[in-house]
Every structure is written in structure tokens, then in C-alpha cells.
Design a protein around this motif. Structure first.
Motif, PDB file in Angstrom:
ATOM      1  N   LYS A 168       0.829  -1.207   0.000  1.00 52.81           N
ATOM      2  CA  LYS A 168       0.000   0.000   0.000  1.00 52.81           C
ATOM      3  C   LYS A 168       0.867   1.262   0.000  1.00 52.81           C
ATOM      4  CE  LYS A 168      -3.402   2.361   2.872  1.00 52.81           C
ATOM      5  NZ  LYS A 168      -4.056   2.394   4.148  1.00 52.81           N
ATOM      6  N   VAL A 169       1.887   1.300   0.852  1.00 54.51           N
ATOM      7  CA  VAL A 169       2.754   2.473   0.935  1.00 54.51           C
ATOM      8  C   VAL A 169       3.577   2.620  -0.346  1.00 54.51           C
ATOM      9  CG1 VAL A 169       4.727   3.513   2.141  1.00 54.51           C
ATOM     10  CG2 VAL A 169       2.843   2.513   3.451  1.00 54.51           C
ATOM     11  N   PHE A 170       4.135   1.521  -0.851  1.00 53.07           N
ATOM     12  CA  PHE A 170       4.944   1.607  -2.071  1.00 53.07           C
ATOM     13  C   PHE A 170       4.103   2.042  -3.268  1.00 53.07           C
ATOM     14  CE2 PHE A 170       8.022  -1.636  -0.103  1.00 53.07           C
ATOM     15  CZ  PHE A 170       8.832  -0.629   0.411  1.00 53.07           C
ATOM     16  N   GLU A 171       2.873   1.554  -3.369  1.00 53.59           N
ATOM     17  CA  GLU A 171       1.985   1.982  -4.457  1.00 53.59           C
ATOM     18  C   GLU A 171       1.677   3.472  -4.344  1.00 53.59           C
ATOM     19  OE1 GLU A 171      -1.407  -0.602  -4.250  1.00 53.59           O
ATOM     20  OE2 GLU A 171      -0.245  -2.354  -4.889  1.00 53.59           O
ATOM     21  N   ALA A 172       1.404   3.924  -3.121  1.00 55.10           N
ATOM     22  CA  ALA A 172       1.125   5.348  -2.908  1.00 55.10           C
ATOM     23  C   ALA A 172       2.352   6.202  -3.232  1.00 55.10           C
ATOM     24  CB  ALA A 172       0.669   5.592  -1.462  1.00 55.10           C
ATOM     25  N   MET A 173       3.526   5.689  -2.905  1.00 53.99           N
ATOM     26  CA  MET A 173       4.757   6.419  -3.196  1.00 53.99           C
ATOM     27  C   MET A 173       4.978   6.533  -4.703  1.00 53.99           C
ATOM     28  SD  MET A 173       8.615   5.703  -1.791  1.00 53.99           S
ATOM     29  CE  MET A 173       8.494   6.468  -0.190  1.00 53.99           C
ATOM     30  N   ILE A 174       4.716   5.473  -5.434  1.00 51.43           N
ATOM     31  CA  ILE A 174       4.845   5.532  -6.899  1.00 51.43           C
ATOM     32  C   ILE A 174       3.866   6.561  -7.464  1.00 51.43           C
ATOM     33  CG2 ILE A 174       4.437   4.257  -9.057  1.00 51.43           C
ATOM     34  CD1 ILE A 174       5.634   1.784  -7.593  1.00 51.43           C
ATOM     35  N   ARG A 175       2.621   6.545  -7.004  1.00 50.52           N
ATOM     36  CA  ARG A 175       1.640   7.527  -7.483  1.00 50.52           C
ATOM     37  C   ARG A 175       2.068   8.958  -7.150  1.00 50.52           C
ATOM     38  NH1 ARG A 175      -1.880   3.812  -5.313  1.00 50.52           N
ATOM     39  NH2 ARG A 175      -2.330   5.154  -3.539  1.00 50.52           N
ATOM     40  N   ARG A 176       2.667   9.132  -5.987  1.00 45.05           N
ATOM     41  CA  ARG A 176       3.100  10.466  -5.549  1.00 45.05           C
ATOM     42  C   ARG A 176       4.242  11.004  -6.406  1.00 45.05           C
ATOM     43  NH1 ARG A 176       5.444  13.983  -2.176  1.00 45.05           N
ATOM     44  NH2 ARG A 176       6.755  13.472  -0.477  1.00 45.05           N
ATOM     45  N   TYR A 177       5.227  10.162  -6.689  1.00 40.18           N
ATOM     46  CA  TYR A 177       6.386  10.601  -7.461  1.00 40.18           C
ATOM     47  C   TYR A 177       6.169  10.501  -8.976  1.00 40.18           C
ATOM     48  CZ  TYR A 177       9.395  11.138  -3.387  1.00 40.18           C
ATOM     49  OH  TYR A 177       9.946  11.578  -2.217  1.00 40.18           O
ATOM     50  N   PHE A 178       5.339   9.563  -9.395  1.00 43.46           N
ATOM     51  CA  PHE A 178       5.141   9.302 -10.825  1.00 43.46           C
ATOM     52  C   PHE A 178       3.649   9.243 -11.134  1.00 43.46           C
ATOM     53  CE2 PHE A 178       9.077   7.265  -9.455  1.00 43.46           C
ATOM     54  CZ  PHE A 178       9.994   7.899 -10.273  1.00 43.46           C
ATOM     55  N   ALA A 179       2.979  10.360 -10.972  1.00 41.00           N
ATOM     56  CA  ALA A 179       1.529  10.432 -11.184  1.00 41.00           C
ATOM     57  C   ALA A 179       1.167   9.910 -12.570  1.00 41.00           C
ATOM     58  CB  ALA A 179       1.050  11.865 -11.019  1.00 41.00           C
ATOM     59  N   GLY A 180       0.106   9.129 -12.629  1.00 38.96           N
ATOM     60  CA  GLY A 180      -0.389   8.627 -13.906  1.00 38.96           C
ATOM     61  C   GLY A 180       0.131   7.263 -14.295  1.00 38.96           C
ATOM     62  N   ARG A 181       1.141   6.754 -13.591  1.00 39.64           N
ATOM     63  CA  ARG A 181       1.640   5.412 -13.915  1.00 39.64           C
ATOM     64  C   ARG A 181       0.697   4.379 -13.303  1.00 39.64           C
ATOM     65  NH1 ARG A 181       6.438   4.446 -16.097  1.00 39.64           N
ATOM     66  NH2 ARG A 181       6.791   2.581 -14.860  1.00 39.64           N
ATOM     67  N   THR A 182       0.452   3.304 -14.048  1.00 37.51           N
ATOM     68  CA  THR A 182      -0.505   2.287 -13.632  1.00 37.51           C
ATOM     69  C   THR A 182       0.184   0.931 -13.525  1.00 37.51           C
ATOM     70  OG1 THR A 182      -2.240   3.494 -14.787  1.00 37.51           O
ATOM     71  CG2 THR A 182      -2.708   1.191 -14.220  1.00 37.51           C
ATOM     72  N   GLU A 183      -0.014   0.302 -12.365  1.00 37.37           N
ATOM     73  CA  GLU A 183       0.514  -1.052 -12.174  1.00 37.37           C
ATOM     74  C   GLU A 183      -0.111  -1.982 -13.207  1.00 37.37           C
ATOM     75  OE1 GLU A 183      -0.356  -4.384  -8.956  1.00 37.37           O
ATOM     76  OE2 GLU A 183       0.727  -2.679  -8.083  1.00 37.37           O
ATOM     77  N   GLY A 184       0.684  -2.824 -13.788  1.00 35.98           N
ATOM     78  CA  GLY A 184       0.205  -3.771 -14.797  1.00 35.98           C
ATOM     79  C   GLY A 184       0.257  -3.211 -16.209  1.00 35.98           C
ATOM     80  N   VAL A 185       0.346  -1.884 -16.319  1.00 33.00           N
ATOM     81  CA  VAL A 185       0.467  -1.246 -17.637  1.00 33.00           C
ATOM     82  C   VAL A 185       1.855  -0.638 -17.791  1.00 33.00           C
ATOM     83  CG1 VAL A 185      -0.401   0.601 -19.131  1.00 33.00           C
ATOM     84  CG2 VAL A 185      -2.006  -0.752 -17.756  1.00 33.00           C
ATOM     85  N   ASP A 186       2.238   0.193 -16.821  1.00 38.21           N
ATOM     86  CA  ASP A 186       3.518   0.897 -16.882  1.00 38.21           C
ATOM     87  C   ASP A 186       4.633   0.203 -16.105  1.00 38.21           C
ATOM     88  OD1 ASP A 186       2.538   3.212 -18.383  1.00 38.21           O
ATOM     89  OD2 ASP A 186       1.409   3.673 -16.559  1.00 38.21           O
ATOM     90  N   TYR A 187       4.271  -0.634 -15.176  1.00 37.92           N
ATOM     91  CA  TYR A 187       5.265  -1.362 -14.381  1.00 37.92           C
ATOM     92  C   TYR A 187       4.610  -2.598 -13.771  1.00 37.92           C
ATOM     93  CZ  TYR A 187       3.042   0.827 -10.327  1.00 37.92           C
ATOM     94  OH  TYR A 187       2.140   1.236  -9.386  1.00 37.92           O
ATOM     95  N   THR A 188       5.447  -3.551 -13.384  1.00 39.21           N
ATOM     96  CA  THR A 188       4.929  -4.759 -12.743  1.00 39.21           C
ATOM     97  C   THR A 188       4.902  -4.549 -11.229  1.00 39.21           C
ATOM     98  OG1 THR A 188       7.138  -5.736 -12.614  1.00 39.21           O
ATOM     99  CG2 THR A 188       5.810  -6.275 -14.563  1.00 39.21           C
ATOM    100  N   ALA A 189       3.962  -5.202 -10.587  1.00 34.26           N
ATOM    101  CA  ALA A 189       3.852  -5.128  -9.129  1.00 34.26           C
ATOM    102  C   ALA A 189       5.079  -5.781  -8.495  1.00 34.26           C
ATOM    103  CB  ALA A 189       2.588  -5.852  -8.672  1.00 34.26           C
ATOM    104  N   PRO A 190       5.470  -5.322  -7.313  1.00 35.92           N
ATOM    105  CA  PRO A 190       6.613  -5.949  -6.651  1.00 35.92           C
ATOM    106  C   PRO A 190       6.288  -7.384  -6.242  1.00 35.92           C
ATOM    107  CG  PRO A 190       5.567  -4.365  -5.181  1.00 35.92           C
ATOM    108  CD  PRO A 190       4.891  -4.241  -6.516  1.00 35.92           C
ATOM    109  N   THR A 191       7.272  -8.227  -6.397  1.00 36.05           N
ATOM    110  CA  THR A 191       7.125  -9.619  -5.960  1.00 36.05           C
ATOM    111  C   THR A 191       7.387  -9.695  -4.462  1.00 36.05           C
ATOM    112  OG1 THR A 191       9.458 -10.124  -6.304  1.00 36.05           O
ATOM    113  CG2 THR A 191       7.970 -10.433  -8.211  1.00 36.05           C
ATOM    114  N   ALA A 192       7.058 -10.826  -3.870  1.00 40.55           N
ATOM    115  CA  ALA A 192       7.334 -11.023  -2.443  1.00 40.55           C
ATOM    116  C   ALA A 192       8.832 -10.905  -2.179  1.00 40.55           C
ATOM    117  CB  ALA A 192       6.805 -12.380  -1.990  1.00 40.55           C
TER     118      ALA A 192
END
Length: 186
Positions: A118-142
Motif C-alpha cells: 500500500k505504501v509503495f503503491e502510494a509512493m509511486i503515485r506520488r512521485y510518478f503520477a499517472g503510472r498504472t501497475e500492470g500497464v507501466d510497471y509490474t507489481a513488486p514480488t514477495a
């Protein structure tokens, strides 16, 4: 006296702007003392105005700073926004227009994978507005989550301070005084 009380130019205190400054900022200078040696490290951070007493830092699990911050040690975090360079007809009165926040608190490791995501996703949105998981980058693995330390800084005290306006030197209001004065906006 509390440690976040503004001593010099107390009239510049703007506590109501702290969340706005932290939301707009991108780099926090994080200070701590380890074995009697002070360190100040510039770090990207996440801040959410919905949790105004917290900020999040991430880094390598091997990082001395991250290990120390995760231990619960005392921390000071500072965020500064530089708005302009102020030049005066008198050298002593050169200055800067800025907004800044200083906070004191302690850190703790965040180990829950859902909270980390949740925090890492929010951080990506904060620094890189408009980027979408699954389209612009892959979700982090465990494994990637395990390879990154997330530290929550819980801040006990904040102060915010700002300077704005033009030069305030004794010659700056005089049209026929030698030299120049003004503000270079940034």
C-alpha cells in the motif's frame, strides 16, 4: 522549551502549512546519531496528509541508516522547498524564500506485506503520477518486498517555517540607491 519551537524569526512560523509542505516536498534530510556520530542522509519519502504524524522511508536492508532508523532510535527529518533567491543592495541582506518543516520522532520497521504494498503503491503515485501497475510497471514480488526495508517515522513534534517577499535591506526601498535588488523565483 520544546525542541520544535522556532527560535529565530518566530514570526515566520507557519504550522498550518506543514502538511502542504510535506506533500509537495520530494527529499527529506533525515538525521540520527549512531555511536555518538551524527549523520544526515537525503532520502525520498512518502507522506500522506491523512496521517500527518508519519512519513515513510525505504531502502536496502543492508543500509546502516535503515537498520538504525528501524530500531526505534530518535530521528529528525527536514523537508525544504526553495521558492526564490533574494538579492539585496546590501550584502548582509541577501536571503532565500523558502518553506520548511522540521520533525522529531522515532522509526519502526514496517513488515506487513499488505502495508508495504500500500505504501509503495502510494509512493509511486506520488512521485510518478499517472503510472498504472500492470500497464507501466509490474507489481513488486514477495522477494522484492523482502529486499526492501520500509521504515515508518512517527513524528512527535513538527514545526514549519517560511520566508517570502523581497529584500529587506536598508537601501532596498530607495530607488536611487546604488546596486540592484529583487527576487529570482525558482
Amino acid at each position: 522549551m520544546n525542541r520544535s519551537q522556532i527560535q529565530r524569526h518566530a514570526e515566520r512560523s507557519v504550522p498550518e502549512q506543514a502538511a502542504e509542505i510535506l506533500s509537495e516536498g520530494r527529499v527529506a534530510h533525515v538525521g540520527f546519531v549512531e555511536d555518538g556520530q551524527p549523520y544526515v542522509i537525503p532520502m525520498g519519502y512518502h507522506f500522506d496528509a491523512a496521517q500527518p504524524d508519519r512519513m515513510y522511508l525505504h531502502g536496502s536492508p543492508e543500509s546502516r541508516a535503515m537498520k538504525h532508523l528501524a530500531s526505534g532510535a530518535a530521528v529528525c527529518a527536514t523537508v525544504t522547498l526553495l521558492d526564490g533567491l533574494v538579492y539585496s543592495r546590501t550584502a548582509l541582506y541577501h536571503s532565500m524564500n523558502y518553506r520548511s518543516v522540521v520533525g522529531f520522532g522515532h522509526g519502526r520497521a514496517v513488515t506487513d506485506p499488505r502495508t508495504q504494498r500500500k505504501v509503495f503503491e502510494a509512493m509511486i503515485r506520488r512521485y510518478f503520477a499517472g503510472r498504472t501497475e500492470g500497464v507501466d510497471y509490474t507489481a513488486p514480488t514477495a522477494e522484492q518486498l523482502e529486499a526492501t526495508t520500509l521504515v515508518e517515522l512517527v513524528m512527535d513534534e513538527w514545526s514549519a517555517k517560511a520566508r517570502e517577499g523581497g529584500p529587506k535591506g536598508p537601501l532596498d526601498a530607495l530607488e536611487d540607491a546604488p546596486g540592484t535588488c529583487g527576487v529570482v523565483p525558482l
